[in-house]
Design an enzyme around this catalytic site. Sequence first.
Site, PDB file in Angstrom:
ATOM      1  N   ASN A  73       8.378  -1.533  -4.996  1.00 41.98           N
ATOM      2  CA  ASN A  73       7.080  -2.203  -5.156  1.00 41.98           C
ATOM      3  C   ASN A  73       6.035  -1.564  -4.243  1.00 41.98           C
ATOM      4  OD1 ASN A  73       8.493  -3.357  -2.912  1.00 41.98           O
ATOM      5  ND2 ASN A  73       7.158  -5.137  -2.936  1.00 41.98           N
ATOM      6  N   GLU A  95       5.245  -4.318 -18.302  1.00 45.28           N
ATOM      7  CA  GLU A  95       5.419  -2.872 -18.459  1.00 45.28           C
ATOM      8  C   GLU A  95       5.760  -2.441 -19.880  1.00 45.28           C
ATOM      9  OE1 GLU A  95       9.553  -4.332 -17.218  1.00 45.28           O
ATOM     10  OE2 GLU A  95       7.467  -4.802 -16.696  1.00 45.28           O
ATOM     11  N   LYS A 116       6.013  -9.494  -9.478  1.00 46.85           N
ATOM     12  CA  LYS A 116       7.325  -8.848  -9.520  1.00 46.85           C
ATOM     13  C   LYS A 116       8.350  -9.741 -10.205  1.00 46.85           C
ATOM     14  CE  LYS A 116       8.400  -5.450  -8.316  1.00 46.85           C
ATOM     15  NZ  LYS A 116       8.430  -4.232  -9.171  1.00 46.85           N
ATOM     16  N   ARG A 169       0.326  17.435 -22.524  1.00 48.56           N
ATOM     17  CA  ARG A 169      -0.072  16.914 -21.218  1.00 48.56           C
ATOM     18  C   ARG A 169      -0.220  18.052 -20.215  1.00 48.56           C
ATOM     19  NH1 ARG A 169      -2.955  13.766 -19.858  1.00 48.56           N
ATOM     20  NH2 ARG A 169      -2.074  13.709 -17.769  1.00 48.56           N
ATOM     21  N   TYR A 198       6.021  -8.229 -14.158  1.00 46.91           N
ATOM     22  CA  TYR A 198       6.812  -7.000 -14.259  1.00 46.91           C
ATOM     23  C   TYR A 198       8.278  -7.397 -14.164  1.00 46.91           C
ATOM     24  CZ  TYR A 198       2.569  -4.251 -13.426  1.00 46.91           C
ATOM     25  OH  TYR A 198       1.328  -3.685 -13.520  1.00 46.91           O
ATOM     26  N   LYS A 236      18.396   5.167  -4.620  1.00 53.66           N
ATOM     27  CA  LYS A 236      18.795   3.759  -4.617  1.00 53.66           C
ATOM     28  C   LYS A 236      17.600   2.961  -4.097  1.00 53.66           C
ATOM     29  CE  LYS A 236      20.835   3.963   0.033  1.00 53.66           C
ATOM     30  NZ  LYS A 236      22.053   3.764   0.839  1.00 53.66           N
ATOM     31  N   ALA A 284      10.091   6.219  -9.907  1.00 52.97           N
ATOM     32  CA  ALA A 284      10.837   5.664 -11.040  1.00 52.97           C
ATOM     33  C   ALA A 284      11.981   4.756 -10.604  1.00 52.97           C
ATOM     34  CB  ALA A 284      11.378   6.799 -11.908  1.00 52.97           C
ATOM     35  N   VAL A 285      12.088   4.452  -9.318  1.00 49.34           N
ATOM     36  CA  VAL A 285      13.222   3.677  -8.816  1.00 49.34           C
ATOM     37  C   VAL A 285      13.290   2.294  -9.454  1.00 49.34           C
ATOM     38  CG1 VAL A 285      11.952   2.772  -6.815  1.00 49.34           C
ATOM     39  CG2 VAL A 285      14.460   2.973  -6.726  1.00 49.34           C
ATOM     40  N   ASP A 286      12.130   1.705  -9.837  1.00 53.68           N
ATOM     41  CA  ASP A 286      12.186   0.372 -10.436  1.00 53.68           C
ATOM     42  C   ASP A 286      12.812   0.390 -11.822  1.00 53.68           C
ATOM     43  OD1 ASP A 286      10.083   1.591 -11.742  1.00 53.68           O
ATOM     44  OD2 ASP A 286       8.549   0.206 -11.018  1.00 53.68           O
ATOM     45  N   SER A 318       0.855   2.015 -11.987  1.00 55.43           N
ATOM     46  CA  SER A 318       1.399   3.379 -11.991  1.00 55.43           C
ATOM     47  C   SER A 318       0.413   4.338 -11.335  1.00 55.43           C
ATOM     48  CB  SER A 318       1.672   3.817 -13.436  1.00 55.43           C
ATOM     49  OG  SER A 318       2.688   3.038 -14.020  1.00 55.43           O
ATOM     50  N   VAL A 353      11.063   2.804  -2.465  1.00 56.86           N
ATOM     51  CA  VAL A 353      10.606   1.413  -2.490  1.00 56.86           C
ATOM     52  C   VAL A 353      10.124   1.075  -3.896  1.00 56.86           C
ATOM     53  CG1 VAL A 353       8.933  -0.225  -1.569  1.00 56.86           C
ATOM     54  CG2 VAL A 353      10.027   1.429  -0.047  1.00 56.86           C
ATOM     55  N   ARG A 366       0.964  -8.849  -3.049  1.00 58.54           N
ATOM     56  CA  ARG A 366       0.135  -9.128  -4.214  1.00 58.54           C
ATOM     57  C   ARG A 366       0.322 -10.577  -4.673  1.00 58.54           C
ATOM     58  NH1 ARG A 366       2.236  -4.163  -7.848  1.00 58.54           N
ATOM     59  NH2 ARG A 366       4.144  -4.799  -6.756  1.00 58.54           N
ATOM     60  N   LEU A 411       8.986   8.223 -16.854  1.00 58.51           N
ATOM     61  CA  LEU A 411       9.000   6.897 -17.456  1.00 58.51           C
ATOM     62  C   LEU A 411       9.463   6.981 -18.898  1.00 58.51           C
ATOM     63  CD1 LEU A 411       8.198   3.825 -17.526  1.00 58.51           C
ATOM     64  CD2 LEU A 411       5.994   4.597 -18.425  1.00 58.51           C
TER      65      LEU A 411
END
Length: 367
Positions: A300, A118, A75, A203, A94, A279, A268-270, A134, A298, A15, A240
Amino acid sequence: MIVGVPREIKDHEYRVGLTPDGARALHQAGHQVLVEISAGEGSGFTDEEYRQAGASIIQSAAEVFERAALIIKVKEPLLSECRLLHAGHILFTYLHLASSAELTKKLMESRVTAIAYETVEAKDGTLPMLRPMSDIAGRMSVQIGARYLEKTQGGRGLLLSGMPGVEPAHVVVLGAGVVGSAAVRIATGMGARVTVINLDLERLRILDEQYQGRIVTRAATQAAIEESVPTADLLIGAVLVAGARAPKLVSRRLVGRMRKGAVIVDVAVDQGGCIETTKPTTHSDPVYFVDGVLHYCVANMPGIVPRTSTGALTNVTLPYVLRVAADGVEPVMRSDAGFRKGVNLYNGDVTCPAVADAHGLRFTPLI
């Protein structure tokens, strides 16, 4: 204002922070736009397209950072980029600082004004710049999970939809926000058996009405998680808490109860991940096994569909970029409470409570 767009250097991050159309809008508003050479190539945008939009093509990231006041990225900066930042910079990207004490410290030392896509809020309390990525990540999580369920990839050897006389795969989605709802949409469309677990019952009610009984909705209790996770062929983490670390909902012990060859995709890893065995991984080395369960983590994910992602991102970031470039960051912070929530660091101080809490740092209110 001089606006800089460096090339992204995170692993397999294709990106770019601004499309040529975005550069044109800034140029027409009287701003100078500096784009690092080849920055847009991964997204299919040539240097010539940026030139025709009024931008200048710069030969190095160092020169972009040196000349620009407002740095537009996708990023978070890698540590090698942090040395190029200084107190005169406004960094808009981000950040996900709650998951990285080291990056937080480096940016504090630079005294940069760091604004996180974010955590910027719209007037209705939604997160407008997080939503498109997302949505993309949620859709991709099922697509990627389906691939890794293939036997040649180390999975159980399941077709997500099953076949007549053969039951479909069971997809369990933790969270029913933008990521979770997108995952439910794709998994249901592919014919999987879907269970979604969420705290907000409203929801769940909306999803139940939308899918007319084709999915199972469960309130987010420990019992629901304990019962659903071991039966999942594909488990998607979609939790989140804006700006904060994701809560760990699934323990290592529970992962050990999953079937060999089951797949976990933790979107949700980021933000640290919502599964204890999570991890961060990269597109170059995306998966690993824990107790025979394949993990894809991953940070991204939308970076590998850059044409779609870059366009969607610029659509939501450009109005804010134009305001900051026109008025400066301080007036926008004072006049817009939602934008103010996006300012994570200012003048060396932590101005986002969730980031301060994550790392035991002092929180300094902007106003």
